[in-house]
Design an enzyme around this catalytic site. Structure first.
Site, short mmCIF file in Angstrom:
data_model
loop_
_atom_site.label_atom_id
_atom_site.label_comp_id
_atom_site.label_asym_id
_atom_site.label_seq_id
_atom_site.Cartn_x
_atom_site.Cartn_y
_atom_site.Cartn_z
CD GLU A 45 29.72 28.05 10.40
OE1 GLU A 45 30.01 27.07 11.09
OE2 GLU A 45 30.10 28.20 9.22
CD GLU A 75 33.24 31.50 9.10
OE1 GLU A 75 33.52 30.32 8.79
OE2 GLU A 75 32.91 31.84 10.24
C1 GAL Z 1 33.11 27.56 10.16
C2 GAL Z 1 33.26 28.37 11.43
C3 GAL Z 1 34.67 28.91 11.59
C4 GAL Z 1 35.68 27.85 11.28
C5 GAL Z 1 35.43 27.30 9.90
C6 GAL Z 1 36.35 26.19 9.49
O1 GAL Z 1 32.12 26.62 10.31
O2 GAL Z 1 32.36 29.42 11.49
O3 GAL Z 1 34.81 29.38 12.89
O4 GAL Z 1 35.57 26.85 12.23
O5 GAL Z 1 34.17 26.74 9.84
O6 GAL Z 1 37.64 26.60 9.47
#
Ligand code: GAL
Length: 969
Positions: free
Chosen positions: A162, A260
């Site tokens: 990110e 994600e």
């Molecule tokens: C995203 C990040 C992950 C985790 C997730 C929230 O922003 O890439 O590592 O923190 O949020 O669970």
């Protein structure tokens, strides 16, 4: 698309946390469990069974380079057994080694020593880049060794995490920096495609953007956010609608990738708990939100998390507690009983057998044309006769109405208005469906189906299509065939059908009783959704016993098995068909498509008697008789007790403690307001409890002592003057530091006094926004004031874990232990020298403020062949005095319980940390933060439903026992 067409199926991935390394496995993040490689394998069969073909994993730098320059990835931190297990299970991997990972982990994966680095983190500053080189080279080389071009399972590499937000005038986005991270991977031999995960779809580093561009652009999305407190509320406007448009703007030449997508949520100290998160992000969420992603022709979809696991050994960041269950499809104790697991399996298996989805042309969301009501919206993915898909949902996505509708769909047989045979289609509230048109089932054209496809297979003598609908729904299916419809199982009276010459149309009301209709060589199983949950589609290994990766051939080789809790694998040896499966109840088993050469059936190695019905379905049953599980009563163990705060005794000698004597701090985050630095990371202490001792000679005029300790959200702190308890800060989620002023008793002029401050370090902050430098937020004492005295009147010493970055326990790693006397000595490990300790139990506790340490052993003798989740439970029915507990199991810290904050009271500890057939050592530190003292209200070992398992025997991780530590103080 080249990459994807090689698999013939969309890449459905999921992050999971597995191994001892809190390598968080997204879908599996590696960085979590000192949980043996076998465990990983187990997680992977559970992921594989979903129809998923890939798992992403984070590597947590802090765990493998606790001391700058010393990369140690062996034992529980070894990545290779995990890679091998993935290969064995036929699961591809997406490697996400950071160096920054976020992941609700301490420092976002950054080792504590980065607080001393001269340079802004995640930028091109030399100090920071140099610090990353050793880790990047080592982890990169290991990943390179196991990439697909070398025969391994790793197919994608994600540099950074990110890389999206900045502040404070840092150069951003910094192409040189991103390129540096990518070059580190390439220089280590990584040749697989690079994929990024922009926090939101902003196009950062997409192909064509020049320096720092990745090969495949991807972004993240958490549409329902992280507030689990209102688990039934879907706020308006939270369903993404513009992803396809953004994709075409930002990266039209790459497969559309969400690296994600929300699979659950984190939960803070004092939060509503993960059951609420699992409810917020439940099966209905999956139906509506994941199918919405499908409407954008998603090609790489990675869920965060599919298995979150445990923040064992201080792995977590300050905002989270020990459990990292995440409300995911696989629970922290690896159960798959949440309905969201089953729902996901329906979708994953559908994607696996629907390659036409990847080549159809997605259109825009519309309320007209396809459905006859504007209350419903449809996104078409169109093709000319080779498979079209219509994703339907409520226009108000959070609607709880049941809406009836007619469909008008373009098919190879012309535009058809559905239903054709009467009846009414219904979309229930918080549901979404994918209606298929001209769907190819091995040469048979399904002109349309309003019921959803779970899977289909071509067997040697027949084809089987499995479709399902919600309870009470009416559905219609049309097949291009001249054959008639025969109901070969179930009641024919409830099924209508009509032959038009070129096609047959079948209509039915969904029933909990299965019906099978035969049309030519195609058998169609008509199921309700809950029954469909019991179906599994293992890839049939013909060469060896493992399923292999999901390719068009291996997917085609699958059989269909109706069972119960879990089907893991299937393979054939000669005339024998072997199925491995797990059971939590007596289960009827049916096999569809047993190979014609198979004559015998073996379930988990046992020969099973089976019958074959007129439709060729093999049937048998596996009996489940709950085993006798007897667990020791923790309350009646022979507990030994030690005062683990000898520091407050007058005889205590702290001459071996490090002096807090740095008159400057290398930490650029905050200027010192004390004569010497009291930032723990400046002295190498970045994990677990911190202790400070400040010595001064009194004038007799001191009346108060102010101290501002900083430990992160929900931290606590206690202060003593010599043996006199001054008071505590008992913690609140919103306070990361707390200024407290204590009245002092009358001090004697000329006498030496020592102030002891104990601080619960909750982990280091993450570093999400580049430039903000939050990871450098110090731990320790920010400020103090002894009334009437110069600050320099106090000389400070401090300690955390023994040795700091030269940490003692190389097996359990750099984060596992903190600075309590018992931890420094290693008494939390098995077989501490407790013979001469007092006998006393944590249920008796202590009657004044202080910190007690207890150790005991117990034997377990659980039956083999069973997967039995075990939990350590702390009672919390009344409002007890405030206290903090650390739970150690065989030397591994597996829980931090805070009686006055919560919410976690039950701490699962996996087999492999616990020896299920042997001796175990449990230790508890009990910190009473009130003058009333504290005791555990109750302390129990419990289990949930034992699962009769095909899982191979779990090897325990290395559990070094106590040995006297050189130089321990
Ligand atoms: C995203 C990040 C992950 C985790 C997730 C929230 O922003 O890439 O590592 O923190 O949020 O669970």
């Amino acid at each position: 698309m080249k990459l994807l067409s090689a698999y013939g199926v969309a890449l459905l991935a999921a992050q999971a946390a597995g191994v001892a390394i809190k390598h968080r496995i997204n879908g599996l993040t590696l960085t979590e469990h000192p949980d043996a490689a076998k465990r990983e394998l187990l997680q992977k069969y559970k992921v594989k069974a979903l129809g998923f073909n890939c798992v992403s994993f984070y590597v947590d730098w802090a765990l493998v380079e606790g001391k700058p320059g010393e990369y140690r990835a062996d034992g529980i931190f070894d990545l290779e057994p995990f890679f091998n297990a993935a290969k064995e299970a036929g699961i591809y991997l997406l490697a996400r080694p950071g160096p920054y990972i976020n992941a609700e982990s301490s420092g976002g994966g950054f080792p504590g020593w980065l607080q001393r680095v001269n340079g802004t983190l995640r930028t091109s500053d030399k100090g920071y880049l140099d610090a990353t080189d050793n880790y990047a080279a080592n982890v990169g080389a290991t990943i390179a060794k196991h990439q697909i071009t070398n025969g391994g399972p790793i197919i994608l590499y994600q540099p950074e995490n990110e890389y999206t937000s900045s502040c404070c005038s840092v150069e951003f986005p910094n192409a040189d920096y991103m390129q540096y991270v990518e070059d580190q991977a390439r220089n280590a031999g990584v040749v697989i495609p690079l994929i990024n995960n922009d926090a939101s779809a902003e196009g950062h580093n997409a192909p064509g953007t020049g320096k720092g561009a990745v090969d495949i652009y991807g972004h993240d999305s958490y549409p329902l956010g992280f507030d689990c407190a209102n688990p039934t509320v879907w706020p308006s406007g939270d369903l993404p609608t513009d992803f396809r448009t953004l994709h075409l703007e930002q990266s039209p030449t790459t497969p559309y990738s969400i690296v994600e997508f929300q699979g659950g949520s984190y939960d803070p100290w004092g939060g509503p708990g993960f059951a609420a998160c699992a409810e917020l992000l439940n099966n209905e969420f999956e139906r509506v939100f994941y199918k919405n992603d499908f409407s954008f022709q998603i090609a790489i979809m990675n869920l965060y998390m599919i298995f979150g696991g445990t923040n064992w050994g201080n792995l977590g960041y300050p905002n989270g507690y020990t459990s990292y269950d995440y409300g995911s499809a696989l629970t922290e104790s690896r159960n798959i009983t949440r309905e969201k697991y089953s729902e996901l399996k329906l979708l994953g298996n559908f994607a696996k057998v629907s390659p036409a989805y990847l080549t159809a042309s997605p259109g825009s969301l519309t309320t007209s044309g396809y459905a006859d009501t504007a209350d419903l919206s449809v996104t078409p993915l169109l093709s000319n006769g080779t498979g079209s898909f219509f994703v339907i949902r409520h226009s108000d996505y959070s609607s709880e109405d049941s809406t009836s509708y007619k469909l008008s769909l373009p098919t190879s047989a012309g535009t058809v208005t559905i239903p054709q045979l009467g009846g009414t289609l219904i979309l229930n509230g918080r549901d979404s469906k994918i209606h298929v048109v001209d769907y190819n089932v091995s040469g048979t054209n399904i002109i349309y189906s309003t019921a959803e496809v779970f899977t289909w297979k071509k067997f040697s003598d027949s084809k089987v299509l499995v479709i399902y609908g919600g309870s009470g729904e009416h559905h219609e299916l049309s097949i291009a065939t001249k054959s008639n419809v025969t109901v070969v199982e179930g009641s024919a009276s409830e099924i209508t059908s009509k032959q038009t010459g070129k096609a047959v149309v079948i209509g039915w009301d969904v029933s909990a009783t299965r019906r099978i209709v035969q049309v030519g060589d195609l058998k169609v199983l008509l199921l309700d959704r809950n029954s469909a949950y019991n179906y599994w589609v293992p890839q049939l290994a013909t060469d060896g016993t493992e399923p292999g990766f999901s390719t068009q051939e291996t997917v085609a080789s699958s059989i269909i098995v109706k069972a119960g809790y879990l089907v893991r694998t299937a393979y054939v040896e000669g005339a024998d068909l072997y199925i491995t499966a797990d059971f939590n109840a007596t289960t009827a088993i049916e096999v569809f498509g047993a190979p014609s050469n198979a004559k015998n059936l073996f379930i988990n190695g046992d020969k099973a008697k089976y019958t074959v019905d007129k439709n060729g379905i093999w049937s048998t049953e596996v009996k489940y008789t709950a085993p006798d599980i007897s667990l020791p009563s923790l309350e009646s163990l022979e507990w030994k007790y030690l005062d683990t705060l000898p520091e407050i005794q007058s005889s205590y000698d702290d001459s071996l403690w490090p002096d807090a004597d740095l008159d400057k701090t290398p930490n650029t985050f905050r200027e010192l307001t004390t004569p010497t630095s009291l930032y723990s990371c400046d002295y190498g202490f970045s994990t677990g409890y911190l202790l400070y001792r400040g010595q001064f000679v009194a004038t007799g005029n001191e009346s108060t002592f102010l101290v501002d300790p900083q430990g992160g959200s929900a931290f606590g702190s206690s202060v003593w003057l010599n043996g006199t308890y001054l008071g505590s800060w008992t913690g609140l989620y919103v306070y990361s530091d707390y200024n407290a002023t204590f009245d002092l008793p009358q001090l004697e002029a000329g006498k030496t006094y020592v102030i002891t401050v104990v601080i619960d370090n909750m982990g280091l902050e993450e570093n999400w926004t580049v430039g903000e430098e939050l990871m450098k937020t110090p731990r320790g004492i920010l400020n103090f004031e002894l009334s009437g005295r110069e600050a320099s009147a106090i000389s400070w010493k401090l300690t955390g874990n023994l040795g700091g970055e030269d940490y003692e326990d190389k097996v359990r790693g750099p984060l596992n232990e903190g600075g309590l006397y018992a931890e420094r000595q290693g008494f939390h490990q098995p077989e501490p020298p407790s013979q001469n300790w007092k006998s006393s139990s944590p249920l008796d506790g202590i009657s004044e403020a202080g910190i007690a340490f207890y150790s005991a052993s117990f034997d377990l003798d659980l039956p083999t062949g069973w997967d039995v989740p075990l939990y350590f439970n702390f009672g919390n029915s009344t409002t007890p005095e405030p206290y903090r507990v650390q739970l150690y199991v065989n030397g591994y810290q597996y829980g931090k319980y805070i009686s006055n904050i919560g919410p976690q009271t039950n701490f699962p500890v996996p087999e492999g940390i616990l020896n299920y057939r042997g001796t175990n050592w449990v230790a508890v530190s009990l910190w009473a933060l009130s003058s009333e003292g504290a005791k555990l209200e109750s302390f129990e070992l419990s289990y949930t439903t034992p699962v009769l398992t095909a899982l191979a025997e779990v090897q325990s991780v290395d559990q070094p026992k106590y040995t006297a530590r050189k130089g321990a103080y």
